[in-house]
Design an enzyme around this catalytic site. Structure first.
Site, PDB file in Angstrom:
ATOM      1  N   ASP A  80       0.600  -0.925  -0.041  1.00  0.00           N
ATOM      2  CA  ASP A  80       0.403  -0.086   0.229  1.00  0.00           C
ATOM      3  C   ASP A  80       0.818   0.927   0.143  1.00  0.00           C
ATOM      4  OD1 ASP A  80      -1.817   2.035   1.262  1.00  0.00           O
ATOM      5  OD2 ASP A  80      -3.265   0.426   1.456  1.00  0.00           O
ATOM      6  N   HIS A 117     -10.945  -4.500  -3.206  1.00  0.00           N
ATOM      7  CA  HIS A 117      -9.009  -5.201  -2.710  1.00  0.00           C
ATOM      8  C   HIS A 117      -9.780  -5.365  -1.602  1.00  0.00           C
ATOM      9  CE1 HIS A 117     -10.145  -0.328  -2.704  1.00  0.00           C
ATOM     10  NE2 HIS A 117      -9.427  -0.586  -0.673  1.00  0.00           N
ATOM     11  N   HIS A 176      -7.367  -5.597   1.860  1.00  0.00           N
ATOM     12  CA  HIS A 176      -5.661  -4.615   3.126  1.00  0.00           C
ATOM     13  C   HIS A 176      -5.633  -6.460   3.837  1.00  0.00           C
ATOM     14  CE1 HIS A 176      -6.856  -0.884   2.762  1.00  0.00           C
ATOM     15  NE2 HIS A 176      -7.833  -0.583   2.085  1.00  0.00           N
ATOM     16  N   GLN A 224     -14.597   2.347   1.713  1.00  0.00           N
ATOM     17  CA  GLN A 224     -14.355   1.952   0.050  1.00  0.00           C
ATOM     18  C   GLN A 224     -13.451   2.863  -0.679  1.00  0.00           C
ATOM     19  OE1 GLN A 224     -16.143  -0.534  -2.129  1.00  0.00           O
ATOM     20  NE2 GLN A 224     -14.090  -0.961  -3.971  1.00  0.00           N
ATOM     21  N   GLU A 225     -12.313   3.854  -0.939  1.00  0.00           N
ATOM     22  CA  GLU A 225     -12.045   4.734  -1.518  1.00  0.00           C
ATOM     23  C   GLU A 225     -11.480   5.196  -2.636  1.00  0.00           C
ATOM     24  OE1 GLU A 225      -9.879   7.532   2.087  1.00  0.00           O
ATOM     25  OE2 GLU A 225      -9.155   5.780   1.597  1.00  0.00           O
ATOM     26  N   ASN A 268     -13.348  -2.999   2.574  1.00  0.00           N
ATOM     27  CA  ASN A 268     -14.341  -2.208   2.331  1.00  0.00           C
ATOM     28  C   ASN A 268     -14.842  -2.251   1.073  1.00  0.00           C
ATOM     29  OD1 ASN A 268     -13.070  -1.081   4.470  1.00  0.00           O
ATOM     30  ND2 ASN A 268     -11.941  -0.034   3.284  1.00  0.00           N
TER      31      ASN A 268
END
Length: 140
Positions: free
Chosen positions: A30, A99, A101, A93-94, A86
């Protein structure tokens, strides 16, 4: 998808620190880590939400997570990890690309269990829990 940062990483249009790759998945560090070794696992094909991921890809996605978790823990000598997805903007969720983490965890770090994410919890009666369980089960 042309404006997706993860698609750009998969296409090697943006740099990343890749740690694992399969035909359908990619795992990389990340860029804004929550802990040393924080790794993201993505399906290479663009899918916004978990429900959009085809079964075969979902299986490989989980298999990749399953391989990456112990590797991350060993690399940073972490006794544990938090693995989180997320799923949707409202869930945090950005990046609109599925995805996971993989966040290394240590005794005394500033993180907590998932239950600490919510300050205000609903009061749900036993009968409502039964109704919810039946409704969810009927939809699976």
């Amino acid at each position: 998808m042309t404006d997706c940062v993860f698609c750009a990483i998969v296409a090697e249009e943006l740099p990343s620190h890749t740690v694992h790759e399969t035909e359908d998945t990619l795992a990389f560090l990340d860029a804004n880590p929550l802990a040393k070794g924080h790794t993201l696992v993505v399906p290479k094909a663009h899918h916004q939400r978990l429900v959009d991921v085809p079964t075969e890809t979902a299986t490989e996605f989980y298999d990749t997570i399953h391989e990456v978790v112990p590797a991350v823990e060993a690399a940073v000598n972490a006794p544990a990890t938090t693995v989180a997805i997320n799923n949707g903007t409202e869930a945090g969720q950005e990046v609109p690309h599925v995805h996971a983490h993989v966040v290394p965890r240590f005794d005394g770090d500033s993180g907590g269990p998932i239950h600490t994410l919510f300050r205000d919890r609903p009061s749900v009666s036993e009968s409502r829990q039964e109704d919810l369980a039946a409704d969810i089960a009927a939809r699976t």
